[in-house]
Design a protein around this motif. Sequence first.
Motif, PDB file in Angstrom:
ATOM      1  N   THR A   1      -3.196  47.019 -21.399  1.00 12.24           N
ATOM      2  CA  THR A   1      -4.095  46.257 -20.946  1.00 12.24           C
ATOM      3  C   THR A   1      -5.542  46.411 -21.521  1.00 12.24           C
ATOM      4  O   THR A   1      -6.323  45.547 -21.800  1.00 12.24           O
ATOM      5  CB  THR A   1      -4.137  46.353 -19.280  1.00 12.24           C
ATOM      6  OG1 THR A   1      -2.930  46.103 -18.814  1.00 12.24           O
ATOM      7  CG2 THR A   1      -5.241  45.627 -18.744  1.00 12.24           C
ATOM      8  N   LEU A   2      -5.819  47.751 -21.649  1.00 15.22           N
ATOM      9  CA  LEU A   2      -7.002  48.230 -22.079  1.00 15.22           C
ATOM     10  C   LEU A   2      -7.167  47.771 -23.458  1.00 15.22           C
ATOM     11  O   LEU A   2      -8.288  47.270 -23.983  1.00 15.22           O
ATOM     12  CB  LEU A   2      -7.246  49.570 -21.982  1.00 15.22           C
ATOM     13  CG  LEU A   2      -7.554  50.081 -20.593  1.00 15.22           C
ATOM     14  CD1 LEU A   2      -7.670  51.698 -20.632  1.00 15.22           C
ATOM     15  CD2 LEU A   2      -8.930  49.548 -20.103  1.00 15.22           C
ATOM     16  N   ALA A   3      -6.165  47.634 -24.397  1.00 11.63           N
ATOM     17  CA  ALA A   3      -5.940  47.316 -25.807  1.00 11.63           C
ATOM     18  C   ALA A   3      -6.295  45.813 -25.900  1.00 11.63           C
ATOM     19  O   ALA A   3      -7.112  45.455 -26.773  1.00 11.63           O
ATOM     20  CB  ALA A   3      -4.741  47.777 -26.414  1.00 11.63           C
ATOM     21  N   ASN A   4      -5.787  45.143 -24.889  1.00 13.44           N
ATOM     22  CA  ASN A   4      -5.901  43.607 -24.960  1.00 13.44           C
ATOM     23  C   ASN A   4      -7.280  43.622 -24.576  1.00 13.44           C
ATOM     24  O   ASN A   4      -7.933  42.405 -25.402  1.00 13.44           O
ATOM     25  CB  ASN A   4      -5.075  42.964 -24.107  1.00 13.44           C
ATOM     26  CG  ASN A   4      -3.482  43.049 -24.409  1.00 13.44           C
ATOM     27  OD1 ASN A   4      -3.223  43.489 -25.634  1.00 13.44           O
ATOM     28  ND2 ASN A   4      -2.777  43.001 -23.527  1.00 13.44           N
ATOM     29  N   THR A   5      -8.067  44.103 -23.623  1.00 14.43           N
ATOM     30  CA  THR A   5      -9.327  43.908 -23.343  1.00 14.43           C
ATOM     31  C   THR A   5     -10.152  44.063 -24.407  1.00 14.43           C
ATOM     32  O   THR A   5     -11.091  43.456 -24.692  1.00 14.43           O
ATOM     33  CB  THR A   5      -9.573  44.545 -22.145  1.00 14.43           C
ATOM     34  OG1 THR A   5      -8.644  44.253 -21.118  1.00 14.43           O
ATOM     35  CG2 THR A   5     -11.051  44.374 -21.520  1.00 14.43           C
ATOM     36  N   VAL A   6      -9.961  45.079 -25.098  1.00 11.13           N
ATOM     37  CA  VAL A   6     -10.985  45.496 -26.183  1.00 11.13           C
ATOM     38  C   VAL A   6     -10.750  44.392 -27.173  1.00 11.13           C
ATOM     39  O   VAL A   6     -11.971  43.810 -27.989  1.00 11.13           O
ATOM     40  CB  VAL A   6     -10.602  47.061 -26.729  1.00 11.13           C
ATOM     41  CG1 VAL A   6     -11.268  47.086 -28.033  1.00 11.13           C
ATOM     42  CG2 VAL A   6     -10.878  47.994 -25.799  1.00 11.13           C
ATOM     43  N   GLN A   7      -9.426  43.864 -27.623  1.00 11.01           N
ATOM     44  CA  GLN A   7      -9.450  42.981 -28.672  1.00 11.01           C
ATOM     45  C   GLN A   7     -10.016  41.791 -28.213  1.00 11.01           C
ATOM     46  O   GLN A   7     -10.682  41.080 -29.031  1.00 11.01           O
ATOM     47  CB  GLN A   7      -7.717  42.874 -28.968  1.00 11.01           C
ATOM     48  CG  GLN A   7      -7.490  41.899 -29.860  1.00 11.01           C
ATOM     49  CD  GLN A   7      -6.097  41.817 -30.208  1.00 11.01           C
ATOM     50  OE1 GLN A   7      -5.357  42.000 -29.164  1.00 11.01           O
ATOM     51  NE2 GLN A   7      -5.728  41.443 -31.395  1.00 11.01           N
TER      52      GLN A   7
ATOM     53  N   PRO B   1     -12.515  29.379 -25.286  1.00 10.47           N
ATOM     54  CA  PRO B   1     -11.719  30.029 -24.294  1.00 10.47           C
ATOM     55  C   PRO B   1     -10.855  30.792 -25.252  1.00 10.47           C
ATOM     56  O   PRO B   1     -10.388  30.334 -26.147  1.00 10.47           O
ATOM     57  CB  PRO B   1     -11.057  28.642 -23.698  1.00 10.47           C
ATOM     58  CG  PRO B   1     -12.042  27.598 -23.855  1.00 10.47           C
ATOM     59  CD  PRO B   1     -12.807  27.883 -25.055  1.00 10.47           C
ATOM     60  N   LEU B   2     -10.488  31.989 -24.755  1.00  8.30           N
ATOM     61  CA  LEU B   2      -9.653  32.773 -25.527  1.00  8.30           C
ATOM     62  C   LEU B   2      -8.478  32.986 -24.526  1.00  8.30           C
ATOM     63  O   LEU B   2      -8.162  32.966 -23.513  1.00  8.30           O
ATOM     64  CB  LEU B   2     -10.270  34.365 -25.594  1.00  8.30           C
ATOM     65  CG  LEU B   2     -11.588  34.301 -26.163  1.00  8.30           C
ATOM     66  CD1 LEU B   2     -12.246  35.741 -26.115  1.00  8.30           C
ATOM     67  CD2 LEU B   2     -11.483  33.906 -27.682  1.00  8.30           C
ATOM     68  N   ARG B   3      -7.235  33.153 -25.445  1.00 10.43           N
ATOM     69  CA  ARG B   3      -5.757  33.345 -24.829  1.00 10.43           C
ATOM     70  C   ARG B   3      -5.526  34.881 -25.244  1.00 10.43           C
ATOM     71  O   ARG B   3      -5.894  35.343 -26.139  1.00 10.43           O
ATOM     72  CB  ARG B   3      -5.027  32.316 -25.335  1.00 10.43           C
ATOM     73  CG  ARG B   3      -5.177  31.186 -24.834  1.00 10.43           C
ATOM     74  CD  ARG B   3      -4.014  30.205 -25.233  1.00 10.43           C
ATOM     75  NE  ARG B   3      -4.524  29.583 -26.615  1.00 10.43           N
ATOM     76  CZ  ARG B   3      -3.634  29.003 -27.376  1.00 10.43           C
ATOM     77  NH1 ARG B   3      -2.320  29.044 -27.428  1.00 10.43           N
ATOM     78  NH2 ARG B   3      -4.226  28.563 -28.298  1.00 10.43           N
ATOM     79  N   ALA B   4      -4.900  35.373 -24.352  1.00  6.27           N
ATOM     80  CA  ALA B   4      -4.469  36.702 -24.339  1.00  6.27           C
ATOM     81  C   ALA B   4      -3.372  36.838 -25.442  1.00  6.27           C
ATOM     82  O   ALA B   4      -2.581  35.802 -25.374  1.00  6.27           O
ATOM     83  CB  ALA B   4      -3.921  37.135 -23.079  1.00  6.27           C
ATOM     84  N   PRO B   5      -3.113  37.690 -26.530  1.00  8.35           N
ATOM     85  CA  PRO B   5      -2.234  37.737 -27.526  1.00  8.35           C
ATOM     86  C   PRO B   5      -1.001  37.983 -26.851  1.00  8.35           C
ATOM     87  O   PRO B   5      -0.764  38.536 -25.506  1.00  8.35           O
ATOM     88  CB  PRO B   5      -2.714  39.032 -28.184  1.00  8.35           C
ATOM     89  CG  PRO B   5      -3.418  39.654 -27.665  1.00  8.35           C
ATOM     90  CD  PRO B   5      -4.158  38.995 -26.651  1.00  8.35           C
ATOM     91  N   PRO B   6       0.161  37.446 -27.295  1.00 14.04           N
ATOM     92  CA  PRO B   6       1.408  37.542 -26.897  1.00 14.04           C
ATOM     93  C   PRO B   6       1.616  39.329 -26.771  1.00 14.04           C
ATOM     94  O   PRO B   6       1.575  39.802 -27.671  1.00 14.04           O
ATOM     95  CB  PRO B   6       2.508  36.772 -27.584  1.00 14.04           C
ATOM     96  CG  PRO B   6       1.752  36.466 -28.849  1.00 14.04           C
ATOM     97  CD  PRO B   6       0.272  36.785 -28.597  1.00 14.04           C
ATOM     98  N   ASN B   7       2.731  39.506 -25.671  1.00  9.87           N
ATOM     99  CA  ASN B   7       2.934  40.853 -25.750  1.00  9.87           C
ATOM    100  C   ASN B   7       4.348  41.317 -26.359  1.00  9.87           C
ATOM    101  O   ASN B   7       5.282  40.880 -26.617  1.00  9.87           O
ATOM    102  CB  ASN B   7       3.314  41.424 -24.144  1.00  9.87           C
ATOM    103  CG  ASN B   7       2.043  41.385 -23.420  1.00  9.87           C
ATOM    104  OD1 ASN B   7       0.976  41.770 -23.931  1.00  9.87           O
ATOM    105  ND2 ASN B   7       2.093  41.294 -22.075  1.00  9.87           N
TER     106      ASN B   7
END
Length: 134
Positions: free
Chosen positions: A104-110, A128-134
């Motif tokens: 979660t933290l890595a995604n937030t930083v990215q 608008p940004l989309r979260a990268p796929p997991n």
Amino acid sequence: MSQTTGEKIRAAAERILQGKPERSGGRITVTDLAKEAGLSRATVNKIEYRHLIEHFRTQSVSNPEADTSVEVWRSRYSRLEAATNAHMRECSSATKKLEAQLQTLANTVQLQAVLIEHLRSGGTEPTPLRAPPN
């Protein structure tokens, strides 16, 4: 009232012979007897306590219940193995939680890095940004 040296040796021998050591590995040795009694090996080996050592050795041979046998060690091993497995499960669960938090933290930083780059390149409104796929 504190125990005398002889009493300490007798009590230690009794615990070892019963398979219930508190301070030593429970082997039928002078070294473990000394550890169990909380005394130095030199003290236990003094001439005035030789009769106690001989009694300890005699009892260990003549008393099949004076067990530091395979069954005693298996029992100890089983208890330790169960405790180890419980700790491993706890650690595994904690590790999974930490890994999820780290992701979660890595995604937030990215996401923040992308936003910063967008703003530096002259963008005024963030897209608008989309979260990268997991």
